[in-house]
Design an enzyme around this catalytic site. Structure first.
Site, PDB file in Angstrom:
ATOM      1  N   GLY A 287       0.833  -1.193   0.000  1.00 37.51           N
ATOM      2  CA  GLY A 287       0.000   0.000   0.000  1.00 37.51           C
ATOM      3  C   GLY A 287       0.869   1.244   0.000  1.00 37.51           C
ATOM      4  O   GLY A 287       2.001   1.207   0.495  1.00 37.51           O
TER       5      GLY A 287
ATOM      6  N   GLN B  91       3.065  10.110   1.035  1.00 35.80           N
ATOM      7  CA  GLN B  91       4.360   9.425   1.135  1.00 35.80           C
ATOM      8  C   GLN B  91       5.275   9.748  -0.043  1.00 35.80           C
ATOM      9  O   GLN B  91       6.476   9.493   0.016  1.00 35.80           O
ATOM     10  CB  GLN B  91       4.159   7.901   1.200  1.00 35.80           C
ATOM     11  CG  GLN B  91       3.486   7.422   2.475  1.00 35.80           C
ATOM     12  CD  GLN B  91       3.350   5.907   2.471  1.00 35.80           C
ATOM     13  OE1 GLN B  91       2.387   5.374   1.944  1.00 35.80           O
ATOM     14  NE2 GLN B  91       4.328   5.222   3.048  1.00 35.80           N
TER      15      GLN B  91
ATOM     16  N   CYS C 170       5.882  -0.029   7.208  1.00 32.14           N
ATOM     17  CA  CYS C 170       5.539   1.118   6.367  1.00 32.14           C
ATOM     18  C   CYS C 170       6.753   1.488   5.525  1.00 32.14           C
ATOM     19  O   CYS C 170       7.871   1.502   6.047  1.00 32.14           O
ATOM     20  CB  CYS C 170       5.130   2.296   7.246  1.00 32.14           C
ATOM     21  SG  CYS C 170       4.656   3.769   6.328  1.00 32.14           S
ATOM     22  N   LEU C 171       6.538   1.772   4.245  1.00 33.39           N
ATOM     23  CA  LEU C 171       7.657   2.175   3.387  1.00 33.39           C
ATOM     24  C   LEU C 171       8.284   3.480   3.867  1.00 33.39           C
ATOM     25  O   LEU C 171       9.432   3.755   3.541  1.00 33.39           O
ATOM     26  CB  LEU C 171       7.193   2.313   1.933  1.00 33.39           C
ATOM     27  CG  LEU C 171       6.879   0.999   1.208  1.00 33.39           C
ATOM     28  CD1 LEU C 171       6.267   1.271  -0.151  1.00 33.39           C
ATOM     29  CD2 LEU C 171       8.128   0.134   1.070  1.00 33.39           C
TER      30      LEU C 171
ATOM     31  N   HIS D 226      -4.521   1.682   7.416  1.00 31.19           N
ATOM     32  CA  HIS D 226      -3.147   2.196   7.497  1.00 31.19           C
ATOM     33  C   HIS D 226      -2.939   3.330   6.484  1.00 31.19           C
ATOM     34  O   HIS D 226      -2.410   4.392   6.830  1.00 31.19           O
ATOM     35  CB  HIS D 226      -2.157   1.044   7.253  1.00 31.19           C
ATOM     36  CG  HIS D 226      -0.723   1.454   7.195  1.00 31.19           C
ATOM     37  ND1 HIS D 226       0.217   1.032   8.133  1.00 31.19           N
ATOM     38  CD2 HIS D 226      -0.044   2.236   6.317  1.00 31.19           C
ATOM     39  CE1 HIS D 226       1.388   1.556   7.817  1.00 31.19           C
ATOM     40  NE2 HIS D 226       1.266   2.281   6.719  1.00 31.19           N
ATOM     41  N   GLU D 227      -3.372   3.103   5.241  1.00 32.50           N
ATOM     42  CA  GLU D 227      -3.169   4.104   4.183  1.00 32.50           C
ATOM     43  C   GLU D 227      -4.036   5.337   4.421  1.00 32.50           C
ATOM     44  O   GLU D 227      -3.613   6.458   4.146  1.00 32.50           O
ATOM     45  CB  GLU D 227      -3.453   3.510   2.799  1.00 32.50           C
ATOM     46  CG  GLU D 227      -2.605   2.291   2.425  1.00 32.50           C
ATOM     47  CD  GLU D 227      -1.111   2.477   2.667  1.00 32.50           C
ATOM     48  OE1 GLU D 227      -0.619   3.624   2.566  1.00 32.50           O
ATOM     49  OE2 GLU D 227      -0.433   1.476   2.962  1.00 32.50           O
TER      50      GLU D 227
ATOM     51  N   HIS E  73      -2.407   7.851   6.628  1.00 31.44           N
ATOM     52  CA  HIS E  73      -1.422   8.722   5.971  1.00 31.44           C
ATOM     53  C   HIS E  73      -2.073  10.017   5.467  1.00 31.44           C
ATOM     54  O   HIS E  73      -1.442  11.062   5.448  1.00 31.44           O
ATOM     55  CB  HIS E  73      -0.774   8.004   4.778  1.00 31.44           C
ATOM     56  CG  HIS E  73       0.341   7.059   5.150  1.00 31.44           C
ATOM     57  ND1 HIS E  73       1.501   7.485   5.763  1.00 31.44           N
ATOM     58  CD2 HIS E  73       0.468   5.723   4.986  1.00 31.44           C
ATOM     59  CE1 HIS E  73       2.302   6.433   5.950  1.00 31.44           C
ATOM     60  NE2 HIS E  73       1.697   5.340   5.498  1.00 31.44           N
TER      61      HIS E  73
END
Ligand code: QAP
Ligand code: CO
Length: 214
Positions: A45, A50, A107-108, A149-150, A153
């Site tokens: 995701g 991000q 997380c990236l 989660h996304e 952000h």
């Protein structure tokens, strides 16, 4: 085009994403680039903030693949299987949610760190799809966790903000002091964890074996 993924503590990760008024060709190109970036970085995701775009856009593909990159549908829940992936979603909103669960997330934007986060087990999310058409996604499983989660952000929130004060502070301080582990260090840490788990399992097996012998 693969875009640069911002890492905590970049202040741009803290901005609230703006509502998308219309899905323009520029935004469609952005969504394509985000998918390309997510796959290149082996993520499941990615949210627009991000990659430095402060808008309400996220992309997801949680379909599990084998070593050859083929999709294996066996481990998906019935609801997950009914959702078309990859997902491109603008202006997502949770319209229903139920039951609690927890999952070890990464997380990236916080590479190399994994912690257990509390989430809803089931969510119903409404938004606009890649073409700007209204879309409602009903899901549980990993997809439901990833959606939550996304969506965080888009509010400037990271999974490390959802941990206990002690855990959260420990991770944030560590990153600000020592930076991120290199990809080699992440791989090494993974190998060590695997080895440790295997040893523990073998020790437990040996213990029950000797108990039976008595
Ligand atoms: C969010 O996270 C998520 O540290 C997406 O070295 C994660 O794609 C939702 C990644 C878990 C639900 C469950 C992280 C890749 C990818 C790393 C990601 C790394 C390489 C994270
Ligand atoms: Co993330």
């Amino acid at each position: 085009m693969v875009l640069e993924v911002l890492k905590f503590p970049d202040p741009r990760l803290r901005k609230k994403g703006a509502v998308v008024a219309k899905v323009t060709p520029e935004l469609k190109a952005m969504a394509e680039n985000m998918l390309e970036t997510m796959y290149a970085e082996h993520g499941i995701g990615l949210a627009a903030p991000q990659v430095g775009e402060s808008i309400r856009l996220l992309v997801i593909d949680t379909r599990p693949t084998d070593e050859d990159g083929n999709i294996v549908l066996d481990n998906l829940t019935e609801l997950e299987r009914a959702v078309k992936q990859p997902i491109v979603l603008y202006n997502p909103e949770i319209v229903a949610a139920k039951e609690k669960t927890s999952y070890e997330e990464g997380c990236l934007s916080v590479p190399g760190f994994y912690e257990t986060v509390d989430r809803f087990q089931y969510v119903e999310v409404k938004g606009l799809d890649a073409e700007g058409q209204e879309l409602t996604i009903k899901s549980d499983g990993l997809l439901a966790i990833c959606l939550q989660h996304e969506m965080d952000h888009l509010e400037g929130k990271l999974f490390i903000d959802r941990l206990s004060f002690v855990k959260s502070s420990r991770i944030k301080t560590r990153i600000q002091k020592h930076g991120y582990p290199t990809p080699e260090e992440v791989a090494e840490e993974r190998a060590e964890t695997r080895k440790r788990r295997k040893e523990q399992k073998e020790a437990a097996l040996a213990a029950t074996g000797s108990a039976r012998d008595e």
